[in-house]
Design an enzyme around this catalytic site. Structure first.
Site, PDB file in Angstrom:
ATOM      1  N   GLY A 292       0.813  -1.208   0.000  1.00  0.00           N
ATOM      2  CA  GLY A 292       0.000   0.000   0.000  1.00  0.00           C
ATOM      3  C   GLY A 292       0.851   1.263   0.000  1.00  0.00           C
ATOM      4  N   SER A 293       0.279   2.315   0.594  1.00  0.00           N
ATOM      5  CA  SER A 293       0.872   3.652   0.436  1.00  0.00           C
ATOM      6  C   SER A 293       2.278   3.781   1.006  1.00  0.00           C
ATOM      7  CB  SER A 293      -0.013   4.692   1.104  1.00  0.00           C
ATOM      8  OG  SER A 293      -1.312   4.575   0.605  1.00  0.00           O
ATOM      9  N   THR A 294       2.728   2.874   1.857  1.00  0.00           N
ATOM     10  CA  THR A 294       4.103   3.008   2.340  1.00  0.00           C
ATOM     11  C   THR A 294       5.074   2.944   1.164  1.00  0.00           C
ATOM     12  OG1 THR A 294       3.858   0.695   2.950  1.00  0.00           O
ATOM     13  CG2 THR A 294       3.973   2.258   4.724  1.00  0.00           C
TER      14      THR A 294
END
Lengths: 577, 120
Positions: A292-294
């Site tokens: 995801g956004s990491t």
């Protein structure tokens, strides 16, 4: 006498005396034969005498050695200690029951007595073993002292005890996946225990040389206190958010040491059977996930490191990004031009995708390869997983991977890459063993410019001050962090309600020392989180709690009244360690 | 010649008895050595067992559950840390000597038992 051969010496005369020859004097011949006999007898008696002396001097030592060798039967293993010298695994002697079937007088009586004293023995199996013609059979391993006493008092001939080494893990499930476990013969079958066997311990055992307690203990990078605090908070988080699993990792960004690693549910290494349950696998090394956004950390670092953009570069966030039949939305649509810090703090998928697209798929792929995200990461422990990389890497792949979908990596791998963006641009392979900064520098590779790393620290801190990571911001520790929420793939489609949330926190953000990762598998929304199940509402706060507990243990003093990120980190010049 | 023979026989007997004595002593010493080695091994095993037991007793999960049950302590808050040089001068008297030892008083409180929380 010497008249015939006046020039020959004694030796030649002796040789000649031995030979039958007409021309040899009888007296000389007799003398020579006598001499030979004397020499032979003297040699024989010398040998006998030397052997006697040898028996007299060495016999005791020989006996002693045999008795020492006997109790090294179950292999001795070195102790495993944590970084502060606390015992994580050790050997304890416990007696095992064996029988010599050839020496048994009455098999039926023996079976009856033994099964009466040790009820968990299977009578048929014992009978079968005792009736065999073998010289030696195990009956039961690892008796308690009480059982040993009872069996001893039965007085069955041909039955005896051997002390064996039993592996004990005093901390139980607190530290499981890192250590791994051993089988009944004390051979490592998972984790560091397996690695130990690969380090020549197995060969030592084969040669029968691994005697007791001669081996140096193995020191791990794990800090037992941090490990416990992390696990305690993760167990609580799993209960609170009713997630399927929770996992966490604390990494020293400057040495690559794994200070704590928990993948919950875990198991008790004293009871290795639990480890076979597939829900108890180590998700951090054997599982691969879309993070995801990491992953935007990588996208932004790539953009800043390319030299083609700076913190003020803007990207079009005015409308959703259409790509083929896919449309990329933002969770918090801004509908305007976004600068890089805004893309990072609002966690804009559109912005990240446009940023990656502007550099092209080839560049993106090469960058992630350099950051170690596309190859299998191997550590000391044997459990590892190959990342799932798209076979053909087109623009669509770049779009989705820029915000962490479409590329599955082991979480430990992502942590390693993000640590490199924080520590001044050094990619350091993580290790479970204690390692000094000097040794870490030897294996490290410079993958980013130090200035890029400084900007990334600023962005991480900014995100904790006013972005998606505010709920993880613990007062006093100046942390920076990035959330990540990925929809899980169920039957080939992204499921809106099955999420994997993770949070990467760096502390302290101005001079990073540790990276803390928290990951929750399918957390549920709660009334207190207003029904949200994204990372900012669960993984973030858990990371905050963990940091508040572990920072004092890691010698990080709280500091208050520190200036904002733009003054402390950006203005400090090249503030690298 | 006879004197020589007698001397040699005497020397032989002496040597034999001396060798016997040495041999006997060395056997004794070897036995003692084996015994002490055995004892050392037993002690080492006992040490290992006790160390394992000690590690089991001080495992953090056990300490935490005990602390939660028996102590009223709370986890540290970051604001509770401070620098030594910011420590103010020692005030004249904090605890009145007549009031005794507060920790001792807590230990002596009779209504605190193992599994039942103290009634206040």
């Amino acid at each position: 006498m010497q008249s015939m051969f006046p020039n020959e010496n004694r030796w030649q005369r002796f040789i000649r005396g031995l030979l039958y020859g007409r021309d040899v004097d009888r007296a000389v011949k007799a003398k020579a034969r006598l001499g030979l006999a004397i020499v032979i007898f003297a040699a024989v008696y010398t040998v006998i005498a030397v052997r006697l002396v040898m028996f007299a001097t060495f016999s005791d030592g020989h006996n002693g050695r045999r008795s020492v060798g006997q109790d090294a039967i179950a292999t001795a293993r070195p102790d495993i200690l944590d970084r502060n010298g606390e015992i994580l695994a050790t050997d304890v002697k416990s007696p095992s029951l064996f029988a010599e079937p050839r020496k048994l007088i009455d098999v039926d009586e023996a079976v009856e007595l033994l099964t009466a004293t040790l009820p968990d023995l299977d009578a048929n199996e014992v009978r079968e073993r005792l009736s065999s013609k073998r010289g030696f059979v195990w009956l039961k391993r690892e008796l308690t002292p009480e059982q040993q006493r009872q069996v001893f008092h039965l007085g069955i001939p041909g039955v005896g005890f051997l002390p064996e080494n039993k592996r004990v893990y005093p901390n139980g499930p607190t530290i499981s996946h890192t250590l791994g476990h051993v089988n009944i013969d004390n051979q490592g079958i998972a984790g560091i225990e397996k690695w130990l066997d690969g380090q020549g311990l197995a060969a030592l055992h084969m040669a029968g040389l691994a005697a007791d307690r001669l081996q140096k203990p193995v020191e791990l990078a794990v800090d037992l206190r941090v490990q416990f605090a992390l696990r305690d908070e993760l167990v609580k988080a799993r209960d609170k958010f009713k997630s399927k699993a929770s996992a966490g990792l604390v990494l020293d960004v400057n040495t690559g040491e794994i200070v704590a690693m928990v993948s919950e549910p875990d198991y008790d290494p004293n009871n290795p059977r639990e480890a076979n349950d597939p829900t108890r696998i180590n998700r951090l090394t054997t599982g691969v996930f879309e993070m995801g956004s990491t992953f935007k950390v990588f996208t932004v670092a790539m953009g800043l490191d390319s030299g083609r953009m700076n913190l003020n570069t803007t990207f079009d966030g005015r409308q959703s990004l259409r790509y083929g039949r896919f449309t990329i939305h933002d969770d918090h649509p801004m509908n305007r031009m976004l600068t890089i810090p805004e893309i990072f703090t609002y966690s804009s998928n559109i912005g990240a995708a446009r940023m990656a697209l502007s550099l092209g798929p080839e560049y993106h792929r090469a960058f992630l390869k350099k950051m170690g995200q596309l190859d299998r990461l191997r550590t000391e422990i044997p459990e590892s997983a190959e990342p799932i990389v798209p076979k053909r890497w087109g623009e669509l792949n770049t779009v989705t991977i820029s915000f962490g979908h479409g590329l599955s990596v082991a979480p430990l791998q992502a942590v390693m890459g993000i640590a490199a963006t924080m520590n001044g641009g050094l990619l350091i392979p993580p290790t479970f063993l204690k390692r000094s900064r000097e040794d870490a520098l030897k294996v490290a590779t410079q993958v980013l410019k130090p200035e890029t790393s400084q900007k990334m620290r600023y962005l991480m801190r900014l995100n904790a001050e006013k972005g998606t990571g505010t709920k993880a911001n613990v007062q006093g520790y100046y942390i920076g962090g990035k959330t990540g929420t990925a929809e899980k793939v169920i039957n080939g489609r992204y499921a809106k309600n099955k999420l994997l949330t993770d949070f990467m926190a760096v502390l302290p953000a101005d001079k990073p020392r540790y990276l803390v990762m928290i990951m929750l598998d399918e957390p549920q929304g709660l009334p207190e989180t207003h029904g949200f199940a994204t990372a900012g509402w669960n993984a973030g706060p858990v990371a905050g709690k963990v940091i508040a507990r572990i920072a004092p243990l890691l010698d990080i003093a709280p500091r208050f009244d520190l200036p904002k990120a733009d003054q402390l980190i950006l203005a400090s010049g090249s503030g690298n360690r | 010649m006879r004197l020589l023979n007698i001397l040699v026989i005497a020397a032989l007997i002496l040597a034999a008895s001396y060798v016997y004595k040495i041999k006997f002593d060395s056997t004794l010493q070897a036995e003692r050595l084996a015994k002490v080695r055995n004892e050392i091994r037993k002690e080492q095993d006992a040490i290992a067992r006790l160390r394992a037991e000690w590690a089991k007793l001080e495992t953090p999960s056990r300490i935490q559950s005990l602390a939660e049950r028996h102590l009223t302590l709370k986890p540290l808050h970051p604001t509770q840390f401070d620098n030594l040089d910011r420590l103010p001068e020692k005030p004249p008297q904090i605890v009145n000597p007549q009031s005794g030892d507060p920790i001792g008083a807590m230990l002596a409180t009779p209504d605190t038992t193992g599994s039942v929380p103290a009634k206040r």
